[in-house]
Motif scaffolding. Structure first.
Motif, PDB file in Angstrom:
ATOM      1  N   LEU A  61      -3.295  -0.688  11.822  1.00 30.59           N
ATOM      2  CA  LEU A  61      -2.511  -0.528   9.814  1.00 30.59           C
ATOM      3  C   LEU A  61      -1.103  -0.069  10.376  1.00 30.59           C
ATOM      4  CD1 LEU A  61      -3.819  -0.083   6.784  1.00 30.59           C
ATOM      5  CD2 LEU A  61      -3.713   1.941   8.169  1.00 30.59           C
ATOM      6  N   SER A  62      -0.729   0.914  10.995  1.00 30.70           N
ATOM      7  CA  SER A  62       0.469   1.516  11.204  1.00 30.70           C
ATOM      8  C   SER A  62       1.389   0.024  11.681  1.00 30.70           C
ATOM      9  CB  SER A  62       0.349   2.131  12.195  1.00 30.70           C
ATOM     10  OG  SER A  62       1.409   2.613  12.607  1.00 30.70           O
ATOM     11  N   ASN A  63       0.938  -0.695  12.334  1.00 30.07           N
ATOM     12  CA  ASN A  63       1.434  -2.184  13.275  1.00 30.07           C
ATOM     13  C   ASN A  63       2.091  -2.757  12.240  1.00 30.07           C
ATOM     14  OD1 ASN A  63       1.649  -0.848  15.585  1.00 30.07           O
ATOM     15  ND2 ASN A  63       0.551  -2.539  16.534  1.00 30.07           N
ATOM     16  N   LEU A  64       0.926  -3.308  11.021  1.00 30.57           N
ATOM     17  CA  LEU A  64       1.100  -3.616   9.874  1.00 30.57           C
ATOM     18  C   LEU A  64       2.563  -3.270   9.066  1.00 30.57           C
ATOM     19  CD1 LEU A  64       0.445  -6.381   8.403  1.00 30.57           C
ATOM     20  CD2 LEU A  64      -1.533  -5.156   7.346  1.00 30.57           C
ATOM     21  N   ALA A  65       1.604  -2.031   8.616  1.00 30.59           N
ATOM     22  CA  ALA A  65       3.050  -1.351   7.957  1.00 30.59           C
ATOM     23  C   ALA A  65       4.160  -1.275   8.335  1.00 30.59           C
ATOM     24  CB  ALA A  65       2.781   0.353   7.619  1.00 30.59           C
ATOM     25  N   TYR A  66       4.737  -1.256   9.447  1.00 33.89           N
ATOM     26  CA  TYR A  66       5.656  -1.147  10.212  1.00 33.89           C
ATOM     27  C   TYR A  66       6.828  -2.729  10.226  1.00 33.89           C
ATOM     28  CZ  TYR A  66       9.511  -0.903  14.099  1.00 33.89           C
ATOM     29  OH  TYR A  66      10.441  -0.877  14.457  1.00 33.89           O
ATOM     30  N   GLU A 119       3.855   3.334   1.936  1.00 35.08           N
ATOM     31  CA  GLU A 119       4.192   4.293   2.665  1.00 35.08           C
ATOM     32  C   GLU A 119       2.518   5.023   2.300  1.00 35.08           C
ATOM     33  OE1 GLU A 119       5.598   8.530   0.607  1.00 35.08           O
ATOM     34  OE2 GLU A 119       5.771   6.525  -0.046  1.00 35.08           O
ATOM     35  N   SER A 120       1.617   4.442   2.002  1.00 35.54           N
ATOM     36  CA  SER A 120       0.134   4.863   1.999  1.00 35.54           C
ATOM     37  C   SER A 120      -0.936   4.029   3.059  1.00 35.54           C
ATOM     38  CB  SER A 120      -0.743   4.498   0.892  1.00 35.54           C
ATOM     39  OG  SER A 120      -0.221   2.937   0.788  1.00 35.54           O
ATOM     40  N   MET A 121      -0.038   3.470   3.882  1.00 36.67           N
ATOM     41  CA  MET A 121      -0.390   2.908   5.038  1.00 36.67           C
ATOM     42  C   MET A 121      -0.274   3.861   6.152  1.00 36.67           C
ATOM     43  SD  MET A 121      -0.319  -1.251   4.262  1.00 36.67           S
ATOM     44  CE  MET A 121      -0.337  -2.015   5.936  1.00 36.67           C
ATOM     45  N   PHE A 122       0.721   3.605   6.049  1.00 38.18           N
ATOM     46  CA  PHE A 122       1.187   4.476   7.126  1.00 38.18           C
ATOM     47  C   PHE A 122       1.119   6.122   6.990  1.00 38.18           C
ATOM     48  CE2 PHE A 122       5.675   2.745   7.751  1.00 38.18           C
ATOM     49  CZ  PHE A 122       5.055   2.166   8.839  1.00 38.18           C
ATOM     50  N   LEU A 123       1.009   6.791   5.872  1.00 34.70           N
ATOM     51  CA  LEU A 123      -0.542   8.173   5.843  1.00 34.70           C
ATOM     52  C   LEU A 123      -1.729   7.933   5.748  1.00 34.70           C
ATOM     53  CD1 LEU A 123       1.504   8.989   2.755  1.00 34.70           C
ATOM     54  CD2 LEU A 123       1.967   9.959   4.661  1.00 34.70           C
ATOM     55  N   LEU A 148       6.541   6.500  10.281  1.00 29.60           N
ATOM     56  CA  LEU A 148       6.967   6.939   8.597  1.00 29.60           C
ATOM     57  C   LEU A 148       7.814   7.787   8.819  1.00 29.60           C
ATOM     58  CD1 LEU A 148       5.594   7.574   6.055  1.00 29.60           C
ATOM     59  CD2 LEU A 148       4.761   9.645   7.223  1.00 29.60           C
ATOM     60  N   GLY A 149       8.803   8.224   9.498  1.00 29.14           N
ATOM     61  CA  GLY A 149      10.447   8.214   9.216  1.00 29.14           C
ATOM     62  C   GLY A 149      11.528   7.340   9.025  1.00 29.14           C
ATOM     63  N   GLU A 150      11.223   6.588   9.947  1.00 30.15           N
ATOM     64  CA  GLU A 150      12.329   5.721   9.726  1.00 30.15           C
ATOM     65  C   GLU A 150      11.893   5.185   8.084  1.00 30.15           C
ATOM     66  OE1 GLU A 150      13.503   1.166  12.752  1.00 30.15           O
ATOM     67  OE2 GLU A 150      11.442   2.519  12.988  1.00 30.15           O
ATOM     68  N   PHE A 151      10.577   4.638   7.468  1.00 29.96           N
ATOM     69  CA  PHE A 151       9.730   4.193   6.032  1.00 29.96           C
ATOM     70  C   PHE A 151      11.092   5.047   5.161  1.00 29.96           C
ATOM     71  CE2 PHE A 151       7.969   4.063   2.516  1.00 29.96           C
ATOM     72  CZ  PHE A 151       7.889   2.965   2.073  1.00 29.96           C
TER      73      PHE A 151
END
Length: 677
Positions: free
Chosen positions: A283-288, A300-304, A326-329
């Motif tokens: 999930l995090s990699n997909l969000a990135y 943002e919701s995916m990272f959280l 998340l900070g980079e986002f």
């Protein structure tokens, strides 16, 4: 009631103690009633972790009184293996050491190698150089007994140690050797591991296309594992890991849409339920990837969500990675307050975990956000980078040194064995001579007086002849040993001493303060060059920090500094129309390295009086670097190109540039490198 409770509690305790004693007794009887040289696998797999350890303790205790045979050695190895799976490294190490001792007593090569392998595993997490040493010893034995599958395993284990110690070049070499031995192996899981580690290693070396090739080979191995009816959950986890690795490569190559397409199908309810950590990573990699592809919806919701999952599971390192992303986002959304807060939290976690790579990444992002503390973060970045370089420079070649020292000890043992063989022969010959003397003396008293005199003369002649021959053999052996030692001293030790003396002898003859300071500068410069070569394959990531400095000033300082370490005059010319800010960072890095390599060659071989380094802008997008010296030169048709020119050519080819050398003996050398920027 109070009276009853006082009676009831001791009864319960007594009952528990009796049951515990009875249970322990049952396990002991279970082991003693079975064949002393067997391991009850079916029973062992049914009992709990604590019971398993108690079973192994009792087994090892009984083995102490058994005769040293193959079954006993196997049981010690089995105990070492099972202790390792129970994470009792101390007992695993002890059992493996005992197996090694017993195997050496019986010259049992295969079990000696297996014991060394298990001991190496015990050191793998705590003392990587010790683990590497034991894997190397096991490798040598597996090579002698032609067990190529286990030999491939040892190359993989060594490569694994090298990878997690940051030695990616040597890791690639070891994996290449291991895959060569495993090409016909039926151990598909090991082949998968080798291909996956090779892909990760090549990724660290920025060889993304080659890394992708090995990850795809790993996926083929998974298909073969499915056909062999391997555990489906294990294959599924391997498959997810491989897809994540491949998508990381897509991200590094900037092909984010491919990464998104590959990751989306993995986000299933089954994965969320059974493997929440894998789900959070995907999930995090997909969000990135979506963030990098500028698809900001739901990112943002995916990272959280991924952060919440790993935080609940207690994976602190995963929390750090998620917060960095998340900070980079937030940085892309220009939400400086949230970005700063999240990245500062990630920075704190990275310091706690001693993860220097992510600490550097976090500092680099913080310098972009926090203008008030930008200088502080920049200084922290430099300090950590210097610390990493210092550690790497000290440990870079320790594994090569282990191999060298191992071979050296083996050679010394061979020499000692040969000497002992000679001593044995000489002792036997002397024994024969003394026996002959004893026989002669015995016969002397048995013969008559007349025959005694003749026999004595004959025996004396014979003894003299034997002693003369023996003395000649001894003298010849001594002469041979003296010649051998003299040759070793002359060809080995004397050459090394001579090299050191020639390098520093000239300055030792002068004791004035200026000469002493100059000599220190030379030694310091040599150390810098050595550190530069050793870390050249690992500082490309760190060189990205050059983008915050004036690159033209860096080049100018590099060339001016050469005037301080030799009598050669170095000049630097750059086209005034040209601005370095327009050039991609990869070209800057390679320009800097090419100039360094060329200057090093000039110092070593050219004997030049004058060197000109020119950078000219040809047309609008063609940059030409010329390095011209008036030194000794060489015949380019006959001379063998050294590693310096080869490195320059490889760097030029990597950026699709043109490389040309012009030189003649006595007429100097000109190196021309042209890039389309």
């Amino acid at each position: 009631m109070r009276f009853k409770s006082k009676i009831y509690i001791p009864i319960l305790l007594l009952t528990a103690v009796i049951l515990l004693v009875f249970y322990n007794r049952r396990i002991e009887l279970k082991i003693r009633n079975q064949n002393q040289n067997t391991f009850d696998t079916e029973y062992f797999n049914k009992i709990s972790g604590t019971e398993k350890e108690r079973y192994l303790d009792s087994l090892v205790s009984d083995l102490k009184y058994q005769k040293n045979d193959s079954a006993v050695r196997n049981l010690y190895l089995k105990a070492g293996e099972e202790y390792y799976y129970l994470n009792n490294i101390k007992k695993s190490h002890s059992s493996s050491l005992t197996a090694l001792k017993l195997s050496r007593e019986e010259n049992d090569s295969s079990r000696i190698a297996k014991s060394l392998y298990f001991i190496g595993d015990c050191y793998e997490s705590t003392q990587k150089d010790s683990a590497y040493y034991f894997y190397l010893q096991a490798q040598k034995i597996y090579l002698k007994i032609h067990d190529y599958s286990k030999l491939g395993q040892m190359y993989f284990n060594k490569a694994y140690v090298l990878f997690y110690d940051g030695n990616y070049v040597e890791c690639e070499v070891e994996l290449t050797k291991g895959l060569e031995y495993l090409k016909d192996s039926n151990n598909i899981k090991l082949l998968y591991s080798c291909n996956t580690l090779m892909g990760n290693c090549l990724e660290k070396l920025f060889m993304y296309d080659q890394a992708l090739k090995y990850h795809q080979l790993a996926l083929r191995n998974l298909k073969a594992m499915k056909k062999n009816n391997t555990d489906s959950d294990e294959v599924n986890n391997f498959n997810i890991s491989s897809v994540i690795n491949i998508c990381n490569l897509y991200d590094l190559k900037g092909d984010y849409s491919k990464s998104i397409m590959e990751l989306k199908p993995l986000l299933t309810k089954d994965l969320r339920k059974n493997w929440p950590r894998f789900y959070a990573i995907v999930l995090s990699n997909l969000a990135y990837s979506k963030m990098k592809n500028k698809e900001y919806k739901n990112v943002e919701s995916m990272f959280l969500e991924s952060l919440k999952i790993v935080d609940s599971l207690g994976y602190t390192s995963d929390v750090m990675y998620k917060k960095i992303h998340l900070g980079e986002f937030y940085l892309t959304q220009k939400d400086s307050l949230k970005s700063l807060k999240t990245l500062q939290e990630a920075y704190t976690v990275s310091i706690k975990l001693k993860n220097t790579n992510e600490t550097l990444n976090t500092l680099k992002l913080l310098t972009r956000i926090d203008s008030r503390k930008r200088l502080f973060y920049a200084n922290q970045y430099i300090a950590i980078s210097d610390s990493i370089n210092s550690i790497q420079s000290r440990t870079k070649n320790k594994y090569a040194r282990i191999e060298y020292e191992t071979v050296k000890v083996e050679d010394e043992n061979k020499v000692l064995t040969k000497k002992n063989f000679y001593i044995l022969i000489f002792s036997f010959a002397l024994f024969l001579a003394l026996s002959a003397i004893s026989v002669a003396i015995y016969l002397k008293y048995k013969n008559k007086e007349l025959r005694f005199v003749k026999q004595q003369q004959s025996d004396s002649d014979e003894i003299y002849q034997l002693l003369s021959e023996q003395q000649n053999k001894i003298n010849a052996a001594k002469e041979e040993e003296k010649n051998k030692i003299a040759k070793e001293l002359h060809d080995g030790v004397m050459n090394k001493v001579y090299g050191v003396r020639m390098n520093l002898g000239f300055f030792n003859s002068k004791t004035d303060e200026k000469t002493i300071e100059k000599r220190k500068q030379y030694i310091f410069e040599l150390q810098n060059i050595e550190n530069e070569i050793r870390t050249i394959s690992h500082d490309l990531n760190q060189d990205s920090f050059l983008e915050s400095n004036d690159f033209n000033t860096l080049l100018s300082n590099l060339i001016k500094s050469q005037n301080e370490i030799s009598k050669t005059e170095f000049n630097y010319f750059v086209d005034e129309r040209f601005e370095w800010e327009q050039v991609q960072n990869i070209y800057k890095i390679n320009f800097y390295r090419i100039i360094q390599e060329a200057l090093l060659n000039i110092h070593k071989y050219a004997k030049a009086l004058k060197v000109d380094v020119k950078i000219d802008l040809i047309d609008k997008d063609v940059l030409q670097l010329s390095i011209i010296d008036d030194g000794a030169g060489f015949d380019i048709n006959t001379a063998k190109r050294g590693i310096g020119l080869s490195n320059i050519k490889e760097r030029t080819n990597s950026l699709k540039g043109n490389f040309e050398v012009k030189s003649k003996p006595g007429e100097g050398t000109e190196i021309i490198v042209t890039f389309t920027i």
